[in-house]
Structures are given as C-alpha cells and as structure tokens.
Design an enzyme around this catalytic site. Structure first.
Site, PDB file in Angstrom:
ATOM      1  N   SER A  17     -12.637 -49.700 -18.530  1.00  0.00           N
ATOM      2  CA  SER A  17     -12.849 -51.133 -18.323  1.00  0.00           C
ATOM      3  C   SER A  17     -13.492 -51.405 -16.979  1.00  0.00           C
ATOM      4  CB  SER A  17     -11.514 -51.879 -18.436  1.00  0.00           C
ATOM      5  OG  SER A  17     -11.693 -53.261 -18.223  1.00  0.00           O
ATOM      6  N   ASP A 229     -14.002 -33.011 -27.668  1.00  0.00           N
ATOM      7  CA  ASP A 229     -14.381 -34.067 -26.733  1.00  0.00           C
ATOM      8  C   ASP A 229     -15.849 -34.438 -26.843  1.00  0.00           C
ATOM      9  OD1 ASP A 229     -13.885 -35.874 -24.560  1.00  0.00           O
ATOM     10  OD2 ASP A 229     -14.834 -34.451 -23.197  1.00  0.00           O
ATOM     11  N   HIS A 234     -20.351 -37.172 -29.962  1.00  0.00           N
ATOM     12  CA  HIS A 234     -21.685 -37.381 -29.387  1.00  0.00           C
ATOM     13  C   HIS A 234     -22.726 -36.436 -29.981  1.00  0.00           C
ATOM     14  CE1 HIS A 234     -19.572 -39.912 -26.734  1.00  0.00           C
ATOM     15  NE2 HIS A 234     -19.293 -39.053 -25.786  1.00  0.00           N
TER      16      HIS A 234
END
Length: 479
Positions: A17, A229, A234
């Site tokens: 954030s 991960d 990705h």
C-alpha cells in the site's frame, strides 16, 4: 438508495500500500482519472485515526512517487478522499462499521485485498455477512494459494460471495506498458506475426532476475521459493502472452481464452529440464553479500533460483524450447523476453568470408523499457576481398520515445481498471489453476527425483547447471 463510489483497501498500512497503491491512487487523482466522488477507505489491524492514515499516505506519496509527478497543491484534495477504519478480519466485529462507511449495499464499490492469503477467506466471509459484497468487485493480490488445492479453496471462498465477472486477480506484470506493447508488437505489425512460430523462431528466453535478497520477507519467501513466487504467476503470464494465438478482439474473454489455451498446452517438465539453486555468500553491487541461509538465519532447502526448459505442445510452437530463468541475488536486475529467430537457410555472403548471426528480438521490461531488434549490416568499406558483416541494434526506447508521457506505475492501470470494472488485464480462475497444475507437477517431479539444490555465489548468474541447461542445446543466455 445506492451508495457512492468507494474503494476499500485491506492491508492499507502494509508495504504494498505504501510503495504502490497509495502513490498510484494519488497519481490517478492528479490526472483526474478517478471518479469525482470516489471515497477511499483504508483498513488494517493497526489502530489509526483518519488524520494519522492521511499522514501515512502523504509520506508514501512523497517517498515513492517521482518528484515530477507530485503536484503539491493537489495532495490535500486527494487526502480528503481518505478515511480509515481498523478491522481485525479474523473476527466479525468491524465489518458492520465498514458497511456504514461505504454507504450500505448497492452502488459502485471496489475492494482490494493486499493481505496474506490466509486472511482471504475470513475477509470475504465478513464482507458477505455485512452485505458489503453485494454488487461489489474484488481485487486479489498474489499469492493465490501455495498449490492447486489451496488455490481452489481460495477461489471457492471468493466465488461464494463474488461471481467470476466481479473477481479481479492481480498480476502486476500485466499492468506494465512493455507487456502490453508485446501484444501491439505482435498483432499490429505485419512483419512479425508470419514469423512468430516454429518456422521462424529457434527458441524463446524469459528472464526475471533480481539483485536483492530477502529484504525482510524471510518467513514468506522460505515458505514459497522462486518457483511459486515468480514462475507460477509472472513468468507464465509472460510466456502465455508471447505464445498465444491472435485473439479475435481485445476484450477480456478473447484475450484470456487464448492465454489459457497456451497454459493447458504446456508439456510436463522432466527432471533433466529443471535446475534449482540457492545463493551463497558473494558480492552484489560491489559490496559483500551474505548467503541465503545467513539472510534467513537458519537452514533451508528452499530454492532462490529456477531454470526450466518448457515446451508448448501445439502446432505453432512444436519443437521450440522456452527457457525460463529467475532468481535472487543475481548479477543484474532485469526482466526481459528474448525471441531468437532462426538463421537464413542459405548465406550468399559465405563465399566472401562473411558470417551471419540470426536475428534476435529483445523486449526489456525493466529496469529500462525498450524493444531491440538485432539485424545484420555490412561494415563500411570497398570490400575488394572479404565482406564484413556484423549485428547492429534497431532500438525503440519506450521511455525515450514517449518521454513526454509520464511513466506510470503498473498499479495505476490495474487500480483504474478495477474501479472501472474492466477485467482484461486480470487473471481468470482457469488461468490460475492451469498455472498451478503445471507448477505442482514440477514440484512433484523434483520431489520424486530428489534433485539437489545447486549453490551459486551472490552476484553471479546462478549455478553452472543453469547455464548448462541451455548450452547443451547450443544456446546461450542473453547475459
């Protein structure tokens, strides 16, 4: 009565954030891209007042957004959009107050979960019980589980409150300009698509290299490892975009249908086609770097490096290897896709002593953003004897060509698409599960084969076995 447009940020005080979400929302506010009356409600377990949360947001904007994008006289207007409510998602308490803060049910509400996966189910149950889920869209930050089984559990819990068309699974790589330019390169330029197949391409390399170590994420990373991960999300998304058939349209269904076909066509990887490594002590950026076990403070068999040789069993890609490589504490921070074309079938220059090198297309995602095509050219000279040819680059630097346009954070586009309800750049459930199915098979093969972790020094390009994976095919990594 419908509630006003609102965005709820779960995990609003967390690292993601502060670094990405709040600066991205502010940048959208500055460019007047957010709905005029949009309220942004941050929530986390920390007990903060509205003013304390706004101070956190101001500090995040000033620390993580380029100075030329910080318009000081617009910060107060953005901060006025922000509210904060502490909520412990593991208990039902607090969700009713959250419902009041966003005006009850109905209306236009977006929800973004950037919490640990174990909090997804109680959060969604709390949202549903308080009526907040009705008609709302939900964005889910990775990781979505640790394997196919846990991913399905999370997806089932989400589907209990949010139908698929209102579920936005985030892979921030899909928000990068260069990744979107990959589709433009392929499908808006006639010169590439006729060669974009086994007839024209020798092999494809996809590299996502990091120079950093654990950076305080030891607990999470040691439970996850490089395969889950980076590869599961990705890298497989990059592979799917590189290899997919031309979609009928740019709508979310057409694009995602073609991606999932690629993921389902991935051949299981044999133990000879996979390498796992773990970094030891070395040197990074000219300074001594500790090994993984020293970073972690304990023993571990978690991989920090993965190299794979993948195959897509369909007509377009039969016989074309896709080499995937990712790791921590490598020599250079780099994310790229390399398309190695085949050599011309006959060289008319060979009798004049010239040597040809096959064309190569490099699509760099980070840290620079460019597309570079390597082509053959003749060196200047009268050429009375031999002809000298060498490879030269044709460069399109996206950051330089479009320098008048701001370089946006990937989350700016993704957050805006979530608020607007456009799912094109988000990952569908069948994509996620196809990715997990392939990765789980790799993990099982590794377990059954008893493959050892190969050690490599921090600051290098991974273990020697990772280099040998390509070299035995006569291929070198694009280092």
């Amino acid at each position: 009565m419908n509630r006003p447009a609102s965005l709820i940020l779960f995990g609003a005080t967390g690292d993601l954030s502060r670094r990405m979400l709040l600066p991205s929302l502010y940048a959208l506010h500055v460019d007047r891209l957010l709905p005029g009356g949009l309220n942004i409600v941050g929530t986390a377990r920390s007990r903060l007042s509205d003013d304390e949360f706004r101070a956190t947001a101001r500090a995040a904007i000033e620390a993580h957004l380029p100075k030329d994008r910080v318009v000081t006289d617009r910060i107060e207007g953005f901060l006025a959009r922000l509210r904060y409510l502490p909520v412990d998602v593991t208990t039902p308490d607090g969700f009713d107050d959250l419902a009041k803060a966003v005006g009850g049910s109905g209306g236009d509400l977006s929800i973004f979960l950037s919490t640990a996966p174990q909090f997804f189910e109680p959060t969604i149950a709390g949202l549903k019980a308080a009526g907040i889920a009705d008609g709302a869209r939900i964005g889910l930050e990775k990781p979505l589980g640790l394997d196919l089984e846990t991913s399905r559990q999370i997806n089932d819990a989400v589907a209990n409150a949010f139908p698929e068309e209102r579920t936005f699974r985030i892979d921030h790589y899909l928000g990068k300009e260069t990744v979107q330019n990959l589709m433009v390169l392929r499908f808006a330029n006639m010169m590439f698509e006729p060669l974009w197949n086994a007839g024209g391409i020798d092999h494809v390399q996809i590299t996502v290299a990091e120079t950093v170590g654990l950076e305080g994420r030891g607990g999470f990373y040691d439970d996850t490892g490089a395969l889950r991960d980076m590869v599961q999300n990705h890298m497989l998304q990059l592979l799917a975009l590189t290899a997919m058939e031309p979609p009928a349209d740019l709508d979310s269904t057409s694009v995602r249908d073609e991606k999932v076909k690629v993921l389902r066509a991935l051949r299981p990887v044999s133990d000879e086609e996979m390498v796992f490594g773990q970094y030891g002590p070395g040197s990074s950026a000219g300074e001594a770097a500790p090994g993984y076990l020293e970073d972690l403070g304990g023993t571990s068999d978690t991989e920090t490096f993965v190299a794979l040789k993948a195959h897509i069993d369909n007509w377009r890609w039969q016989g074309v290897p896709f080499y995937l490589r990712t790791g921590k504490r490598l020599a250079e921070r780099r994310s790229e896709i390399v398309i190695q074309f085949k050599c011309v079938p006959h060289s008319i220059f060979a009798s004049r002593g010239a040597k040809l090198t096959a064309n190569r297309l490099v699509i760099r995602l980070q840290p620079e953003e460019y597309v570079r095509l390597l082509v053959m050219a003749k060196e200047p000279g009268l050429d009375r004897g031999e002809v000298t040819l060498r490879q030269v680059p044709l460069d399109l630097s996206l950051s330089e060509t479009f320098k008048a346009r701001p370089r946006r954070i990937a989350y700016e586009r993704l957050l805006l698409d979530l608020i607007d309800g456009d799912p094109t750049l988000f990952v569908r459930r069948d994509e996620v599960e196809a990715q997990w199915r392939w990765v789980d098979a790799i993990r099982e093969t590794r377990r059954k084969s008893g493959l050892d972790l190969k050690s490599y020094s921090a600051g290098g390009w991974g273990p020697a076995a990772g280099i040998a994976l390509t070299e035995r095919d006569g291929v070198s990594w694009n280092d």
